[in-house]
Enzyme design. Structure first.
Site, PDB file in Angstrom:
ATOM      1  CE1 TYR A 177      -3.746   2.433   0.245  1.00  8.92           C
ATOM      2  CE2 TYR A 177      -2.652   3.379   2.009  1.00  8.92           C
ATOM      3  CZ  TYR A 177      -3.653   3.303   1.299  1.00  8.92           C
ATOM      4  OH  TYR A 177      -4.418   4.084   1.001  1.00  8.92           O
ATOM      5  CE1 TYR A 182       5.538 -13.748  -1.143  1.00  9.98           C
ATOM      6  CE2 TYR A 182       4.293 -13.438   0.846  1.00  9.98           C
ATOM      7  CZ  TYR A 182       4.404 -13.982  -0.255  1.00  9.98           C
ATOM      8  OH  TYR A 182       3.072 -14.471  -1.151  1.00  9.98           O
ATOM      9  NE  ARG A 212      -1.418 -12.405  -2.433  1.00  5.72           N
ATOM     10  CZ  ARG A 212      -2.676 -12.773  -2.226  1.00  5.72           C
ATOM     11  NH1 ARG A 212      -3.571 -11.785  -1.592  1.00  5.72           N
ATOM     12  NH2 ARG A 212      -3.480 -13.962  -2.473  1.00  5.72           N
ATOM     13  CB  ILE A 270       7.274 -20.871   0.299  1.00  7.11           C
ATOM     14  CG1 ILE A 270       8.571 -20.863   0.972  1.00  7.11           C
ATOM     15  CG2 ILE A 270       6.078 -20.552   1.240  1.00  7.11           C
ATOM     16  CD1 ILE A 270       9.002 -19.583   1.999  1.00  7.11           C
TER      17      ILE A 270
END
Length: 293
Positions: free
Chosen positions: A110, A136, A141, A207
């Site tokens: 964001y 990460y 996202r 992952i």
């Protein structure tokens, strides 16, 4: 290289009952199912675990359930991240990490910081963390890509930053990281569809989301890839290709929970703002599971 995190880690779902409370029995069953079928390590309270919808008490209870079910059999990684650096640092300092082998920390979402902002964010987290840290990067996202130069700068400057879960679905970026990384730094795929190719190019593993539903085949595929057995590993990849596409068709983790529902391991319940998989997607996933088994 940190051998704890070679191979297949899984980003565990957080199963919910119909009343939206955490289904701890189903969670323990999923942990056992994965360990018994070859998964090398567990990632708790990540994106797939719907961590943003869990309160502090629920997170602690999820960690306890996974820890008790694991019984020390495989390494565990805890997701602690966010876009408020001070709050992430405080969470790290106030969390019991005695059973954890590493923290997985997502790039700030964001806020869209610069590359220097990303560097300073992870510098602060690294200095606060008493255990190893896996970065990460998931620009789909966070709406901000962490460039390879920033990742590698962090890798070279902080001893406890041991790897990156790279989930930009960008082959060129994977290859840049693999070409220029320090010898012991782990490049871990966060893209199920690209994971095998990344491993064959020198990556440490994955992952995975889908891996927790088909742990025997998926972890075997990655092990074969680490051994350079291209033909054998791709034969498994091709078997799983369709369902990898299905689970990300609408949203994650609604897709993987739909697979688990078809397997009888947990309900397909998710918390708002997510909604369960559509009827059409459920039918496709149901057919795949029936045919696969």
């Amino acid at each position: 290289m940190n051998n704890k995190f070679l191979g297949t880690g899984v980003a565990l779902v957080t199963p919910f009952k119909s009343d939206l409370s955490v289904d701890h029995e189903a969670l323990a069953n999923i942990v056992n199912f994965n360990i018994e079928n070859g998964t090398e390590y567990l990632v708790i309270c990540g994106t797939t675990g719907e961590s943003v919808t869990l309160n502090k008490r629920e997170k602690q209870e999820v960690v306890t359930t996974v820890t008790n079910a694991n019984k020390g059999r495989v390494p565990m990684v805890l997701g602690i991240g966010g876009n408020n650096t001070a709050a992430v640092v405080e969470e790290i300092k106030s969390t019991d990490l005695s059973n954890m082998d590493a923290i997985l920390s997502v790039a700030p979402y964001y806020s869209k910081p610069t590359q220097e902002g990303l560097y300073q964010h992870f510098k602060a987290i690294s200095e606060a963390s008493p255990i190893d840290l896996i970065l990460y990067n998931v620009p789909g996202r966070t709406s901000k890509n962490m460039e390879p130069e920033t990742t590698l700068r962090l890798a070279k400057n902080f001893k406890n930053i041991i790897g990156v879960k790279e989930a930009g679905n960008n082959v060129s970026q994977y290859l840049q990281l693999l070409k220029d990384k320090p010898e012991d730094f782990l490049v871990i795929s966060g893209d199920d569809d690209l994971a095998l190719g990344v491993v064959l190019a020198g990556g440490a593993g994955v992952i995975s989301v889908i891996g927790q539903a088909f742990p025997k085949d998926f972890s075997n595929m990655i092990r074969l890839g680490l051994q350079g057995k291209t033909k054998e590993s791709y034969s498994i990849h091709f078997k799983l290709m369709d369902v990898i596409g299905y689970i990300f068709e609408e949203n994650n983790p609604a897709g993987i929970k739909c697979v688990f529902d078809a397997l009888g391991l947990c309900k397909d319940t998710v918390r708002l703002p997510l909604v369960p998989a559509s009827h059409q997607l459920k039918e496709k996933i149901g057919r795949f599971v029936n045919d696969y088994n």
